[in-house]
Every structure is written in structure tokens, then in C-alpha cells.
Enzyme design. Structure first.
Site, short mmCIF file in Angstrom:
data_model
loop_
_atom_site.label_atom_id
_atom_site.label_comp_id
_atom_site.label_asym_id
_atom_site.label_seq_id
_atom_site.Cartn_x
_atom_site.Cartn_y
_atom_site.Cartn_z
N MET A 23 -3.96 4.13 0.69
CA MET A 23 -4.35 4.74 1.94
C MET A 23 -5.70 5.94 1.68
SD MET A 23 -2.83 3.41 4.40
CE MET A 23 -3.38 4.43 5.81
N ILE A 68 0.91 -1.28 -0.08
CA ILE A 68 -0.15 0.05 -0.04
C ILE A 68 0.97 1.32 -0.06
CG2 ILE A 68 -0.47 0.26 2.80
CD1 ILE A 68 -3.26 0.68 2.04
N CYS A 69 0.42 2.08 -0.83
CA CYS A 69 1.05 3.58 -0.74
C CYS A 69 -0.22 4.64 -0.52
CB CYS A 69 2.00 3.89 -1.82
SG CYS A 69 1.19 3.82 -3.45
N ARG A 70 -0.09 5.82 -0.92
CA ARG A 70 -1.04 6.90 -0.72
C ARG A 70 -2.26 6.68 -1.73
NH1 ARG A 70 -2.16 12.00 -3.21
NH2 ARG A 70 -3.40 13.42 -1.62
#
Length: 109
Positions: A88, A60-62
Site C-alpha cells: 500500500m 497486498i499489505c503495507r
């Protein structure tokens, strides 16, 4: 690219957060492993030690771009990895818990 929806993740699923330190400190998923993409190659061993041997790595990232890059790398290494679609931003929008470094409610930047 293998992907998973935020709604598909369950408590206890292994989550790798590849955002940078300032993003992590503002808000992250409790229990996630944090290795910023800028340090990922150098710290790859931390992932192999922490990841479940027979489980999936949810990256996961932004918003999903950086995590897609890491997911592709992990898949090439033979690891069962999936990109968390929307990152996120979608996690927080879905009402899933986000905490800061102190374990208090956090936010996504």
C-alpha cells in the site's frame, strides 16, 4: 516468489488486503477483500468464495512482508497468487486511490 508491480494492476483485478483492521479503516483500495493475516487461516473460506475461479489473486499489505507470507501459502494451495511489490505504500505513492471506511479519501498507516 511471484510478484506484481502496482503499475501492473488494472481496475477489476482481484485484490486481497491482509493488513490489520486499523490499517484497513485508515485507507484501502476500494473493492479489495479484507482478511487480516492474523485471521487468515480461520477465514480462508471467504477467499475461496470471493476469488475468481480462473483469475489471479493479488495480495497486498503495507509494504509487502505479510502479503508475501500469504502469497506463498496460497501458491502452495494451488492458487494463482502474486505479492504486490511494495504494498500500500507504493500504491499510495503512485497516486492510486485510497479510501477509508466511509468511501472518502484515506491514507496508509
Amino acid at each position: 516468489m511471484p510478484t506484481a508491480q502496482v503499475t501492473d494492476l488494472e481496475d477489476g483485478d482481484f485484490l486481497l488486503d491482509v493488513r490489520e483492521d486499523d490499517e484497513w479503516q485508515a485507507g484501502h483500495v476500494a473493492g479489495a477483500l479484507h482478511i487480516p493475516i492474523s485471521e487468515f487461516v480461520a477465514r480462508y473460506g471467504e477467499l475461496t468464495e470471493a476469488a475468481p475461479q480462473d483469475g489471479r489473486v493479488h495480495v497486498i499489505c503495507r509494504s509487502g512482508g505479510r502479503s508475501a507470507q500469504v502469497t506463498m501459502y496460497l501458491v502452495q494451495q494451488g492458487i494463482d497468487a502474486v505479492n504486490v511489490d511494495g504494498g500500500m505504500q507504493v500504491w499510495a505513492a503512485a497516486g492510486r486511490p485510497v479510501v477509508n471506511e466511509k468511501g472518502e479519501p484515506g491514507h496508509v498507516i
